[in-house]
Design a protein around this motif. Structure first.
Motif, PDB file in Angstrom:
ATOM      1  N   HIS A   1       0.794  -1.231   0.000  1.00  0.00           N
ATOM      2  CA  HIS A   1       0.000   0.000   0.000  1.00  0.00           C
ATOM      3  C   HIS A   1       0.824   1.279   0.000  1.00  0.00           C
TER       4      HIS A   1
ATOM      5  N   ARG B   1      -2.066   3.871  -0.209  1.00  0.00           N
ATOM      6  CA  ARG B   1      -3.287   3.692  -0.981  1.00  0.00           C
ATOM      7  C   ARG B   1      -4.420   3.253  -0.048  1.00  0.00           C
TER       8      ARG B   1
ATOM      9  N   THR C   1      -3.551  -6.676  -1.625  1.00  0.00           N
ATOM     10  CA  THR C   1      -2.440  -5.780  -1.323  1.00  0.00           C
ATOM     11  C   THR C   1      -2.084  -5.856   0.160  1.00  0.00           C
TER      12      THR C   1
ATOM     13  N   GLY D   1      -1.108  -4.349   3.596  1.00  0.00           N
ATOM     14  CA  GLY D   1      -1.281  -3.068   4.258  1.00  0.00           C
ATOM     15  C   GLY D   1      -0.621  -3.045   5.619  1.00  0.00           C
TER      16      GLY D   1
ATOM     17  N   LEU E   1      -7.285   0.952   1.024  1.00  0.00           N
ATOM     18  CA  LEU E   1      -7.599  -0.457   0.830  1.00  0.00           C
ATOM     19  C   LEU E   1      -8.899  -0.798   1.544  1.00  0.00           C
ATOM     20  N   ASP E   2      -9.616  -1.781   1.003  1.00  0.00           N
ATOM     21  CA  ASP E   2     -10.744  -2.377   1.692  1.00  0.00           C
ATOM     22  C   ASP E   2     -10.185  -3.553   2.487  1.00  0.00           C
TER      23      ASP E   2
ATOM     24  N   GLY F   1      -5.635  -6.024   2.219  1.00  0.00           N
ATOM     25  CA  GLY F   1      -6.874  -5.433   1.757  1.00  0.00           C
ATOM     26  C   GLY F   1      -6.920  -5.472   0.250  1.00  0.00           C
ATOM     27  N   HIS F   2      -8.063  -5.130  -0.300  1.00  0.00           N
ATOM     28  CA  HIS F   2      -8.199  -5.028  -1.748  1.00  0.00           C
ATOM     29  C   HIS F   2      -8.064  -3.565  -2.162  1.00  0.00           C
ATOM     30  N   ALA F   3      -7.213  -3.320  -3.143  1.00  0.00           N
ATOM     31  CA  ALA F   3      -7.108  -1.995  -3.747  1.00  0.00           C
ATOM     32  C   ALA F   3      -8.373  -1.728  -4.573  1.00  0.00           C
TER      33      ALA F   3
END
Length: 277
Positions: free
Chosen positions: A63, A82, A201, A203, A84-85, A193-195
């Motif tokens: 991230h 970034r 990704t 984090g 992230l979820d 997490g998801h970008a």
């Protein structure tokens, strides 16, 4: 900037469409933030995470946007990241038997549903590193071991398999690098997490003394506790107190604060070959 979340150690801010992750000097043990900070700890966590993110960039996306493009008041202890979820799983790789993994092994011969060979002792190196995920408990509660099937139920099989693969690969590479520098990484915790484009990704932090157990390789001897360069030192101190591991935690004496500072600095120095800033 807008404060989005204040965690046990890190504060997360929204800034210009990104997030700024700020590492404080707070220390938590048994999921409880203790009232005494460890001065300089946040800077070491940030600098070491950035070093590892750079070293392991080819293992998986991470991230990090910048370690320098951050508000001046957070310079040295913040990373621009970034958004992230984040996934509701703590991804743990264990290469050695210690901590709650040892407790689980002694009770059942397994950790997170992974059966381990008989006859292992505290500090034993496992035949191969294992993926032993846990839940991501809310504040005031404790993380609990999850089986791989439990992870599948949370995030789906494809994502669960990628979490396991990446976690073990990051651990393998990190262990090799650190071992060459005299440090054993006994275990480590990753968060993912998801970008926005769906990419899985890494984090949070990476291979720090807060998220990992660091041992002196030259002193490693299975059969008992190891000389550590991480917050296990604070856990061990707190375990000798009359404390039920619920908030509020105990004040940390000055000598324990100083010894913890020294261990974190030594870990950074040994792994990176440079002095902490």
């Amino acid at each position: 900037m807008q404060l989005l979340h204040s965690g046990k150690v890190r504060d997360v801010y929204a800034d210009r469409g990104d997030v700024v992750l700020v590492a404080s000097d707070r220390v938590s043990v048994y999921d409880v933030v203790l009232p005494t900070p460890i001065p300089g700890k946040g800077r070491i966590l940030t600098a070491l995470s950035l070093w590892w993110f750079d070293q392991l960039a080819s293992a998986a996306p991470n991230h990090v946007i910048s370690g320098s493009d951050v508000p001046a008041e957070f310079a040295g202890r913040a990373i621009r990241c970034r958004r992230l979820d984040m996934l509701p799983v703590e991804c743990i790789a264990r290469g050695y038997l210690t901590g709650l993994g040892l407790v689980s092994y002694r009770a059942s011969g397994s950790v997170s549903g992974v059966r381990l060979p008989p006859g292992l002792t505290e500090g034993s190196r496992l035949p191969e590193a294992v993926f032993t995920p846990t839940t991501k408990a809310p504040p005031g509660e404790h993380d609990e071991f999850m089986s791989f099937d439990g992870v599948v139920n949370e995030v789906g099989r494809e994502t669960a398999e990628e979490l396991r693969r990446i976690t073990l690969e990051v651990y393998r590479r990190g262990h090799e690098i650190a071992l060459d520098r005299g440090i054993i990484i006994a275990d480590t915790k990753l968060e993912f997490g998801h970008a926005p484009d769906g990419t899985l990704t890494i984090g949070d932090e990476l291979l720090t003394p807060d998220s990992s157990r660091f041992w002196a390789a030259a002193d490693w001897q299975p059969g008992g506790p190891q000389h550590s360069f991480d917050k296990q030192f604070v856990r061990d101190w707190s375990s000798g107190l009359d404390w039920d591991r619920t908030a509020p935690g105990p004040e940390i004496p000055p000598e324990i604060v100083a010894a913890t500072q020294a261990r974190y600095a030594a870990a950074y120095r040994r792994i990176t070959g440079s002095e902490p800033g």
